[in-house]
Write a protein that holds these residues in place. Structure first.
Motif, PDB file in Angstrom:
ATOM      1  N   ASP A   1       0.861  -1.178   0.000  1.00 45.82           N
ATOM      2  CA  ASP A   1       0.000   0.000   0.000  1.00 45.82           C
ATOM      3  C   ASP A   1       0.899   1.230   0.000  1.00 45.82           C
ATOM      4  OD1 ASP A   1      -1.781   2.047   0.418  1.00 45.82           O
ATOM      5  OD2 ASP A   1      -2.904   1.032   1.992  1.00 45.82           O
ATOM      6  N   LEU A   2       0.885   1.961  -1.088  1.00 45.58           N
ATOM      7  CA  LEU A   2       1.779   3.110  -1.266  1.00 45.58           C
ATOM      8  C   LEU A   2       1.096   4.439  -0.982  1.00 45.58           C
ATOM      9  CD1 LEU A   2       3.602   2.092  -4.581  1.00 45.58           C
ATOM     10  CD2 LEU A   2       4.232   1.541  -2.225  1.00 45.58           C
ATOM     11  N   GLN A   3       0.016   4.426  -0.196  1.00 50.50           N
ATOM     12  CA  GLN A   3      -0.747   5.647   0.009  1.00 50.50           C
ATOM     13  C   GLN A   3       0.126   6.790   0.510  1.00 50.50           C
ATOM     14  OE1 GLN A   3      -4.196   5.883  -0.753  1.00 50.50           O
ATOM     15  NE2 GLN A   3      -3.605   8.026  -0.663  1.00 50.50           N
ATOM     16  N   PHE A   4       1.078   6.474   1.387  1.00 51.75           N
ATOM     17  CA  PHE A   4       1.938   7.534   1.930  1.00 51.75           C
ATOM     18  C   PHE A   4       2.643   8.290   0.815  1.00 51.75           C
ATOM     19  CE2 PHE A   4       6.233   8.885   3.005  1.00 51.75           C
ATOM     20  CZ  PHE A   4       5.979   9.776   4.024  1.00 51.75           C
ATOM     21  N   ILE A   5       3.296   7.562  -0.084  1.00 51.81           N
ATOM     22  CA  ILE A   5       4.065   8.250  -1.121  1.00 51.81           C
ATOM     23  C   ILE A   5       3.173   8.690  -2.281  1.00 51.81           C
ATOM     24  CG2 ILE A   5       4.740   6.200  -2.447  1.00 51.81           C
ATOM     25  CD1 ILE A   5       6.935   9.272  -1.522  1.00 51.81           C
ATOM     26  N   GLU A   6       2.028   8.036  -2.481  1.00 48.15           N
ATOM     27  CA  GLU A   6       1.093   8.514  -3.505  1.00 48.15           C
ATOM     28  C   GLU A   6       0.583   9.903  -3.151  1.00 48.15           C
ATOM     29  OE1 GLU A   6      -1.874   5.505  -3.766  1.00 48.15           O
ATOM     30  OE2 GLU A   6      -0.697   4.225  -5.118  1.00 48.15           O
ATOM     31  N   ASP A   7       0.375  10.164  -1.865  1.00 54.66           N
ATOM     32  CA  ASP A   7      -0.068  11.494  -1.437  1.00 54.66           C
ATOM     33  C   ASP A   7       1.032  12.540  -1.613  1.00 54.66           C
ATOM     34  OD1 ASP A   7      -2.475  10.400  -0.713  1.00 54.66           O
ATOM     35  OD2 ASP A   7      -1.991  10.256   1.428  1.00 54.66           O
ATOM     36  N   ARG A   8       2.270  12.076  -1.839  1.00 51.25           N
ATOM     37  CA  ARG A   8       3.410  12.982  -1.993  1.00 51.25           C
ATOM     38  C   ARG A   8       4.122  12.726  -3.319  1.00 51.25           C
ATOM     39  NH1 ARG A   8       2.211  11.227   2.786  1.00 51.25           N
ATOM     40  NH2 ARG A   8       2.334  12.585   4.627  1.00 51.25           N
ATOM     41  N   ARG A   9       3.386  12.266  -4.296  1.00 53.54           N
ATOM     42  CA  ARG A   9       4.026  11.843  -5.548  1.00 53.54           C
ATOM     43  C   ARG A   9       4.764  12.978  -6.240  1.00 53.54           C
ATOM     44  NH1 ARG A   9      -1.043   9.449  -8.384  1.00 53.54           N
ATOM     45  NH2 ARG A   9      -1.822   9.498  -6.255  1.00 53.54           N
TER      46      ARG A   9
ATOM     47  N   PRO B   1       1.259   4.735   7.914  1.00 50.82           N
ATOM     48  CA  PRO B   1       0.560   3.517   7.484  1.00 50.82           C
ATOM     49  C   PRO B   1       1.334   2.796   6.374  1.00 50.82           C
ATOM     50  CG  PRO B   1      -0.966   5.360   7.668  1.00 50.82           C
ATOM     51  CD  PRO B   1       0.403   5.930   7.806  1.00 50.82           C
ATOM     52  N   ALA B   2       1.446   1.486   6.506  1.00 56.33           N
ATOM     53  CA  ALA B   2       2.151   0.675   5.500  1.00 56.33           C
ATOM     54  C   ALA B   2       1.424  -0.660   5.397  1.00 56.33           C
ATOM     55  CB  ALA B   2       3.607   0.470   5.889  1.00 56.33           C
ATOM     56  N   GLY B   3       0.251  -0.614   4.801  1.00 58.62           N
ATOM     57  CA  GLY B   3      -0.576  -1.805   4.725  1.00 58.62           C
ATOM     58  C   GLY B   3      -0.311  -2.624   3.479  1.00 58.62           C
ATOM     59  N   ARG B   4      -1.285  -3.464   3.165  1.00 57.79           N
ATOM     60  CA  ARG B   4      -1.169  -4.364   2.025  1.00 57.79           C
ATOM     61  C   ARG B   4      -2.407  -4.243   1.148  1.00 57.79           C
ATOM     62  NH1 ARG B   4       1.633  -9.979   3.148  1.00 57.79           N
ATOM     63  NH2 ARG B   4       3.570  -9.223   4.039  1.00 57.79           N
ATOM     64  N   LEU B   5      -2.174  -4.374  -0.141  1.00 54.46           N
ATOM     65  CA  LEU B   5      -3.243  -4.457  -1.121  1.00 54.46           C
ATOM     66  C   LEU B   5      -3.205  -5.849  -1.742  1.00 54.46           C
ATOM     67  CD1 LEU B   5      -2.607  -1.054  -2.947  1.00 54.46           C
ATOM     68  CD2 LEU B   5      -4.185  -1.471  -1.055  1.00 54.46           C
ATOM     69  N   VAL B   6      -4.310  -6.249  -2.350  1.00 53.93           N
ATOM     70  CA  VAL B   6      -4.353  -7.533  -3.044  1.00 53.93           C
ATOM     71  C   VAL B   6      -4.871  -7.318  -4.450  1.00 53.93           C
ATOM     72  CG1 VAL B   6      -4.673  -8.865  -0.925  1.00 53.93           C
ATOM     73  CG2 VAL B   6      -6.687  -8.076  -2.203  1.00 53.93           C
ATOM     74  N   LEU B   7      -4.403  -8.164  -5.346  1.00 53.30           N
ATOM     75  CA  LEU B   7      -4.933  -8.170  -6.705  1.00 53.30           C
ATOM     76  C   LEU B   7      -5.986  -9.267  -6.766  1.00 53.30           C
ATOM     77  CD1 LEU B   7      -4.695  -6.990  -9.576  1.00 53.30           C
ATOM     78  CD2 LEU B   7      -3.095  -8.843 -10.083  1.00 53.30           C
TER      79      LEU B   7
ATOM     80  N   ASP C   1       0.447   4.953 -11.534  1.00 50.51           N
ATOM     81  CA  ASP C   1      -0.199   5.953 -10.674  1.00 50.51           C
ATOM     82  C   ASP C   1       0.822   6.868 -10.005  1.00 50.51           C
ATOM     83  OD1 ASP C   1      -2.698   5.020 -11.281  1.00 50.51           O
ATOM     84  OD2 ASP C   1      -2.868   3.745  -9.512  1.00 50.51           O
ATOM     85  N   LEU C   2       2.029   6.359  -9.769  1.00 50.07           N
ATOM     86  CA  LEU C   2       3.053   7.211  -9.169  1.00 50.07           C
ATOM     87  C   LEU C   2       3.571   8.240 -10.168  1.00 50.07           C
ATOM     88  CD1 LEU C   2       5.072   4.556  -7.134  1.00 50.07           C
ATOM     89  CD2 LEU C   2       3.551   6.321  -6.226  1.00 50.07           C
ATOM     90  N   GLY C   3       3.619   7.866 -11.441  1.00 50.40           N
ATOM     91  CA  GLY C   3       3.962   8.825 -12.493  1.00 50.40           C
ATOM     92  C   GLY C   3       5.392   9.301 -12.483  1.00 50.40           C
ATOM     93  N   VAL C   4       6.314   8.466 -12.015  1.00 52.51           N
ATOM     94  CA  VAL C   4       7.725   8.861 -11.984  1.00 52.51           C
ATOM     95  C   VAL C   4       8.532   7.867 -12.815  1.00 52.51           C
ATOM     96  CG1 VAL C   4       7.526   9.959  -9.736  1.00 52.51           C
ATOM     97  CG2 VAL C   4       8.179   7.548  -9.866  1.00 52.51           C
ATOM     98  N   PRO C   5       9.725   8.254 -13.267  1.00 54.11           N
ATOM     99  CA  PRO C   5      10.525   7.347 -14.089  1.00 54.11           C
ATOM    100  C   PRO C   5      11.123   6.196 -13.277  1.00 54.11           C
ATOM    101  CG  PRO C   5      11.716   9.393 -13.685  1.00 54.11           C
ATOM    102  CD  PRO C   5      10.337   9.596 -13.156  1.00 54.11           C
ATOM    103  N   LEU C   6      11.341   5.077 -13.990  1.00 60.19           N
ATOM    104  CA  LEU C   6      12.014   3.916 -13.430  1.00 60.19           C
ATOM    105  C   LEU C   6      13.439   3.879 -13.960  1.00 60.19           C
ATOM    106  CD1 LEU C   6       9.293   1.165 -14.127  1.00 60.19           C
ATOM    107  CD2 LEU C   6       9.356   2.828 -12.257  1.00 60.19           C
TER     108      LEU C   6
END
Length: 555
Positions: A54-62, A436-442, A87-92
């Motif tokens: 769950d990347l909510q922390f860094i998504e809020d600060r993308r 918060p550092a939770g988990r998401l599932v596909l 969704d993060l919109g940054v380069p790899l």
């Protein structure tokens, strides 16, 4: 939580677990991310295969995230990219082999043109804001395993990624002791922190060289004069594939590959200059009609994955590969904790068919890609960090890693958990707080919270079954027929008819007592009455849904 003039370490995955690695470094208002991995679901997540961070922390600060740096191509380091990177919109940023694997993932998801993927040469570096990162080759069980040397205004970080020491690597050219010592020296400035792999910290011996596995596999295959030999190994272990190719050539057997992930790894490896001498493979269709003793078959499925080639072969449902009594299956892999039951199921099916099974406890057919205690000690001797930050392990691994680091003379050691906000500099390292550092599932094609209502309901249904009660009324609010009760997964077996009749009667009595004046109250009372019947019959309280329908339409 915006970093000031300081250096912050913040793991969102991979600390307290083996898998799903995601690590953030923050400095002067900006962040970089190292790796973006996934893990596999356990039985507590029914119907789920992949678990994502769950990347909510860094998504809020993308807008403050500068990029994602990838150490290597294992799923627990790149597996979440096709689901979360866009969704993060940054380069790899990745070295060529790793980038090749990522590119295929992005193409499979149809988003290759929407995620910027930069290919960094081996030994290359990038500058992102106040971070200067350089890739340093280390041995691992996949081509192009790398550490990251990250220079910041507050000091040098050595982020190991996954690694081992191998003085005779089959693929690649890992950094030497002298090169690692120079990294630790840092022109006299030294290294602030080593953030490192804890997986095999309890192993008293080194992991061993991949070149040693050839002899063990060769001995087993050469001694087999009759029947098929099937080897299952981690698909990403290109060095092991090279070894198996050499064994096939030395024993005169034709190599057969079964598993899409194996095909993908071989293709990407060849495209990047690896596996140059890998023998041509025989197709599965040809292998089905070939003499058994002429084949060496390599398959996926070391961990008992139900859809992998080995599980399907063991169950007798693979369209091309059929095993029989006297054939040999070699597990050129290790058992990952948590997969014991799945592996056991496959092995029991193989044993029932008369197939002989050999694993790493019976023969020298596998070496780990992670450092044992002597290798960790050597790395600390070369890098000489002022701070040890164990990651990539369960809590017991990380605590032992920290204890050993102190024993080896590291002044400070700090053990994170996912979500820990740790200031590495200035001053002594300290935990500033937690995010918060939770988990998401596909779940199919949908990404959901692992602890959300969908999975909670599914777990309840899996444990207790499900009941649905339908009451139909005429236009005057009178019950038009006996309540209909459907029960799924309720342990009543041959008594189901009597059970449903009693449940229906309980629903009718609830209506007679409360009527339609308060529909919400009626729904609740019907639910309570029917669940009471279920508890009396079975000792369980299944989730129960109530439908109130009038002749004019649904209430």
């Amino acid at each position: 939580m915006t970093p000031g003039d300081e250096l912050i370490f913040l793991p969102l995955g991979g600390s307290g677990e083996i898998g799903m690695n995601v690590n953030l470094y923050g400095c002067r208002g900006k962040w970089i991310m190292c790796d973006l991995g996934m893990t596999f679901a356990d039985p507590s997540l029914p119907g789920i295969e992949l678990v994502l961070p769950d990347l909510q922390f860094i998504e809020d600060r993308r807008e403050d995230l500068l990029g994602i740096l990838l150490t290597h191509g294992h799923e627990d380091h790149i597996g979440a990219i096709p689901y979360l990177a866009m969704d993060l919109g940054v380069p790899l940023y990745a070295t060529p082999f790793t980038a090749g694997l990522i590119r295929r993932k992005l193409e499979d998801e149809g988003i290759a043109g929407k995620v910027k993927l930069n290919v960094v040469p081996m030994g290359g570096e990038v500058v992102l804001g106040d971070f200067r990162a350089r890739w340093v080759a280390l041995a691992h069980s996949i081509p192009e395993g790398n550490a990251l040397v990250i220079d910041t205004p507050h000091g040098r970080l050595f982020h190991t990624g996954d690694w081992k020491l191998d003085d005779r690597p089959l693929l690649g050219d890992p950094a030497s002791a002298a090169e690692l010592t120079a990294i630790g020296d840092n022109d006299g400035h030294g290294t602030l922190a080593l953030i490192g792999d804890s997986t095999n910290v309890f192993n008293a011996l080194p992991s061993g060289s991949e070149s040693q596995v050839f002899d063990g596999l060769m001995q087993l295959v050469k001694a087999r004069k009759r029947g098929r030999v099937l080897v299952t190994t981690f698909a990403s272990n290109a060095a092991r594939l090279h070894t198996l190719g050499e064994v096939a050539k030395a024993t005169g057997r034709r190599l057969v590959v079964a598993g899409r992930s194996l095909d993908r790894i071989i293709a990407v490896a060849r495209a990047n200059g690896y596996l140059r001498d890998f023998p041509d493979t025989m197709s599965l269709e040809q292998a089905a009609n070939a003499r058994p003793e002429s084949l060496l078959i390599v398959v996926t499925g070391t961990q008992g994955e139900p859809q992998a080639a080995l599980a399907r072969i063991a169950d007798g449902v693979h369209p091309h590969v059929k095993l029989q009594r006297g054939d040999l299956v070699i597990y050129s892999s290790k058992q990952i904790p948590g997969n014991e039951m799945a592996i056991g199921r496959v092995q029991n099916a193989l044993a029932a068919a008369g197939v002989e099974i050999v694993g790493d406890r019976q023969a020298h057919v596998h070496v780990s890609g992670h450092p044992g205690k002597p290798e960790l000690e050597a790395m600390y001797r070369w890098i000489r960090p002022r701070i040890s930050v164990p990651v990539h392990g369960e809590r017991r691994h990380m605590e032992e890693h920290a204890r050993l680091a102190r024993e080896w003379g590291v002044p400070e050691a700090i053990v994170p958990v996912n979500g820990s906000v740790i200031r590495l500099a200035p001053g002594k390292p300290q935990v500033l707080g937690h995010v918060p550092a939770g988990r998401l599932v596909l779940d199919g094609d949908v990404i959901l919270p692992a602890d959300g209502p969908t999975l909670r309901a599914r777990r309840k249904m899996g444990y207790s079954g499900l009941m649905v009660v339908t009451l139909v009324f005429d236009g005057r609010g009178r019950i038009a027929a006996p309540p209909r009760v459907l029960a799924s997964g309720i342990p009543v077996e041959e008594d189901e008819e009597a059970f449903l009749a009693e449940a229906s009667d309980a629903a009718a009595k609830a209506f007679a007592k409360y009527g339609l004046a308060d529909r919400r109250r009626l729904e609740d009372e019907v639910k309570v009455s029917v669940r009471r019947v279920a508890r009396q019959w079975t000792g369980k309280k299944p989730p129960t849904e109530v439908q109130l329908i009038t002749m004019e339409g649904r209430a």
